[in-house]
Design an enzyme around this catalytic site. Structure first.
Site, PDB file in Angstrom:
ATOM      1  N   LYS A   1       0.815  -1.212   0.000  1.00 18.87           N
ATOM      2  CA  LYS A   1       0.000   0.000   0.000  1.00 18.87           C
ATOM      3  C   LYS A   1       0.859   1.277   0.000  1.00 18.87           C
ATOM      4  O   LYS A   1       2.062   1.220   0.300  1.00 18.87           O
ATOM      5  CB  LYS A   1      -0.920  -0.014   1.228  1.00 18.87           C
ATOM      6  CG  LYS A   1      -1.967  -1.145   1.208  1.00 18.87           C
ATOM      7  CD  LYS A   1      -2.876  -1.044   2.431  1.00 18.87           C
ATOM      8  CE  LYS A   1      -3.928  -2.147   2.450  1.00 18.87           C
ATOM      9  NZ  LYS A   1      -4.826  -2.030   3.625  1.00 18.87           N
TER      10      LYS A   1
ATOM     11  N   TYR B   1     -12.522  -1.499  -3.415  1.00 23.07           N
ATOM     12  CA  TYR B   1     -13.032  -1.730  -2.058  1.00 23.07           C
ATOM     13  C   TYR B   1     -14.558  -1.589  -1.991  1.00 23.07           C
ATOM     14  O   TYR B   1     -15.106  -1.303  -0.923  1.00 23.07           O
ATOM     15  CB  TYR B   1     -12.370  -0.762  -1.082  1.00 23.07           C
ATOM     16  CG  TYR B   1     -11.010  -1.216  -0.586  1.00 23.07           C
ATOM     17  CD1 TYR B   1     -10.871  -2.396   0.145  1.00 23.07           C
ATOM     18  CD2 TYR B   1      -9.865  -0.456  -0.810  1.00 23.07           C
ATOM     19  CE1 TYR B   1      -9.628  -2.811   0.626  1.00 23.07           C
ATOM     20  CE2 TYR B   1      -8.614  -0.860  -0.326  1.00 23.07           C
ATOM     21  CZ  TYR B   1      -8.518  -2.046   0.391  1.00 23.07           C
ATOM     22  OH  TYR B   1      -7.291  -2.454   0.865  1.00 23.07           O
TER      23      TYR B   1
ATOM     24  N   ASN C   1      -1.603  -0.140   7.183  1.00 23.74           N
ATOM     25  CA  ASN C   1      -1.110  -1.456   7.601  1.00 23.74           C
ATOM     26  C   ASN C   1      -0.292  -2.157   6.511  1.00 23.74           C
ATOM     27  O   ASN C   1      -0.150  -3.367   6.507  1.00 23.74           O
ATOM     28  CB  ASN C   1      -2.277  -2.320   8.088  1.00 23.74           C
ATOM     29  CG  ASN C   1      -3.352  -2.501   7.024  1.00 23.74           C
ATOM     30  OD1 ASN C   1      -3.193  -2.064   5.892  1.00 23.74           O
ATOM     31  ND2 ASN C   1      -4.446  -3.154   7.398  1.00 23.74           N
TER      32      ASN C   1
ATOM     33  N   HIS D   1      -2.177  -5.476   1.468  1.00 25.91           N
ATOM     34  CA  HIS D   1      -3.511  -6.053   1.254  1.00 25.91           C
ATOM     35  C   HIS D   1      -3.352  -7.492   0.796  1.00 25.91           C
ATOM     36  O   HIS D   1      -2.401  -7.819   0.082  1.00 25.91           O
ATOM     37  CB  HIS D   1      -4.262  -5.277   0.160  1.00 25.91           C
ATOM     38  CG  HIS D   1      -5.475  -6.006  -0.332  1.00 25.91           C
ATOM     39  ND1 HIS D   1      -6.693  -5.934   0.321  1.00 25.91           N
ATOM     40  CD2 HIS D   1      -5.653  -6.882  -1.364  1.00 25.91           C
ATOM     41  CE1 HIS D   1      -7.564  -6.723  -0.316  1.00 25.91           C
ATOM     42  NE2 HIS D   1      -6.953  -7.294  -1.338  1.00 25.91           N
TER      43      HIS D   1
ATOM     44  N   GLU E   1     -10.087  -9.563  -7.719  1.00 23.18           N
ATOM     45  CA  GLU E   1      -9.022  -8.578  -7.511  1.00 23.18           C
ATOM     46  C   GLU E   1      -7.889  -8.732  -8.532  1.00 23.18           C
ATOM     47  O   GLU E   1      -7.334  -7.733  -9.007  1.00 23.18           O
ATOM     48  CB  GLU E   1      -8.496  -8.694  -6.079  1.00 23.18           C
ATOM     49  CG  GLU E   1      -9.545  -8.232  -5.064  1.00 23.18           C
ATOM     50  CD  GLU E   1      -9.183  -8.511  -3.610  1.00 23.18           C
ATOM     51  OE1 GLU E   1      -9.999  -8.162  -2.726  1.00 23.18           O
ATOM     52  OE2 GLU E   1      -8.093  -9.069  -3.344  1.00 23.18           O
TER      53      GLU E   1
HETATM   54  O1  CDP Z   1      -7.190  -5.777   4.794  1.00 27.10           O
HETATM   55  P1  CDP Z   1      -8.037  -6.736   5.620  1.00 27.10           P
HETATM   56  O2  CDP Z   1      -8.758  -7.762   4.776  1.00 27.10           O
HETATM   57  O3  CDP Z   1      -7.250  -7.348   6.735  1.00 27.10           O
HETATM   58  O4  CDP Z   1      -9.152  -5.850   6.365  1.00 27.10           O
HETATM   59  P2  CDP Z   1     -10.603  -5.339   5.864  1.00 27.10           P
HETATM   60  O5  CDP Z   1     -11.525  -5.471   7.013  1.00 27.10           O
HETATM   61  O6  CDP Z   1     -10.975  -5.993   4.572  1.00 27.10           O
HETATM   62  O7  CDP Z   1     -10.372  -3.775   5.630  1.00 27.10           O
HETATM   63  C1  CDP Z   1      -9.746  -3.304   4.455  1.00 27.10           C
HETATM   64  C2  CDP Z   1      -8.783  -2.212   4.838  1.00 27.10           C
HETATM   65  O8  CDP Z   1      -9.513  -1.110   5.372  1.00 27.10           O
HETATM   66  C3  CDP Z   1      -7.793  -2.560   5.941  1.00 27.10           C
HETATM   67  O9  CDP Z   1      -6.672  -3.282   5.484  1.00 27.10           O
HETATM   68  C4  CDP Z   1      -7.423  -1.189   6.459  1.00 27.10           C
HETATM   69  O10 CDP Z   1      -6.450  -0.538   5.617  1.00 27.10           O
HETATM   70  C5  CDP Z   1      -8.738  -0.429   6.350  1.00 27.10           C
HETATM   71  N1  CDP Z   1      -9.491  -0.390   7.617  1.00 27.10           N
HETATM   72  C6  CDP Z   1      -9.551   0.806   8.333  1.00 27.10           C
HETATM   73  O11 CDP Z   1      -8.986   1.821   7.900  1.00 27.10           O
HETATM   74  N2  CDP Z   1     -10.260   0.860   9.511  1.00 27.10           N
HETATM   75  C7  CDP Z   1     -10.902  -0.225   9.988  1.00 27.10           C
HETATM   76  N3  CDP Z   1     -11.570  -0.152  11.138  1.00 27.10           N
HETATM   77  C8  CDP Z   1     -10.847  -1.444   9.285  1.00 27.10           C
HETATM   78  C9  CDP Z   1     -10.135  -1.490   8.094  1.00 27.10           C
HETATM   79 MG    MG Z   2     -10.263  -7.519   3.411  1.00 28.75          MG
END
Ligand code: CDP
Ligand code: MG
Length: 139
Positions: free
Chosen positions: A11, A51, A114, A117, A128
Site C-alpha cells: 500500500k 473496495y 497497515n 492487502h 481482484e
Molecule cells: O485488509 P483486511 O482484509 O485485513 O481488512 P478489511 O476489514 O478488509 O479492511 C480493508 C482495509 O480497510 C484494511 O486493510 C485497512 O487498511 C482499512 N481499515 C480501516 O482503515 N479501519 C478499519 N476499522 C478497518 C479497516
Molecule cells: Mg479484506
C-alpha cells in the site's frame, strides 16, 4: 493443498516509507512465486471500485483517499494455499493485534496504514486479480 493464486498490494504508506524491498524479501522468504507485479497509482474511482465491498463502512472514505494517495505495488502471488498463507504472512488487520513477525505487526503504523492487502477467499482473489491484470500478464 493445490497451487493457488492470490492478489497482494504493497500500500502507499509502505511504498512512501521505502519498505517495498523489505516486503518483497519477506514474500520470497515465505516461498511465493511472483506471477505478475507492477507499480500503480490508483485513482479515487479505482480505489472505490476495488473496495466496493466496504462502501457502507465508516472507514470507506478515508480508506479510498489513502489508497489513491500515492503509488502502490500490485501483485499476483502463487504458492500452495496462497490465500491463507499470504494472510498469515501479513498478520491481522490492526498492526497492534497482529502476531509478532508478521508484516503488519513489524511494519504497520495504524489499522488503516497497515502496509499490505491480501485477498480473503478464492472469489475475491479472482475479482481482484482481474481488476488489475489482463490475461496476457498472468501466463
Ligand atoms: O485488509 P483486511 O482484509 O485485513 O481488512 P478489511 O476489514 O478488509 O479492511 C480493508 C482495509 O480497510 C484494511 O486493510 C485497512 O487498511 C482499512 N481499515 C480501516 O482503515 N479501519 C478499519 N476499522 C478497518 C479497516
Ligand atoms: Mg479484506
Amino acid at each position: 493443498m493445490a497451487t493457488e493464486r492470490t492478489f497482494a498490494i504493497i500500500k502507499p504508506d509502505a511504498v512512501k516509507r521505502g519498505l517495498t524491498g523489505e516486503i518483497l524479501s519477506r514474500i520470497h522468504k515465505a516461498g511465493f512465486s511472483i506471477i505478475a507485479i507492477k507499480s500503480k497509482w490508483m485513482s479515487i474511482g479505482e480505489a472505490q471500485g476495488f473496495y466496493a465491498v466496504h462502501k457502507a463502512r465508516p472507514f470507506f472514505g478515508e480508506l479510498t483517499q489513502f489508497m489513491s494517495s500515492g503509488k502502490s505495488v500490485v501483485m499476483v502471488l502463487e504458492s500452495e494455499n496462497a490465500i491463507g498463507k499470504w494472510r498469515d504472512t501479513m498478520g491481522a488487520t490492526d498492526p497492534a493485534k497482529a502476531a509478532p513477525g508478521t508484516i503488519r505487526r513489524d511494519l504497520g503504523t495504524s489499522i488503516q496504514n497497515n502496509c499490505t492487502h491480501g485477498s480473503d477467499a478464492p472469489e475475491t482473489a479472482a475479482f481482484e486479480i482481474a481488476y488489475f491484470f489482463s490475461g496476457h500478464e498472468l501466463v
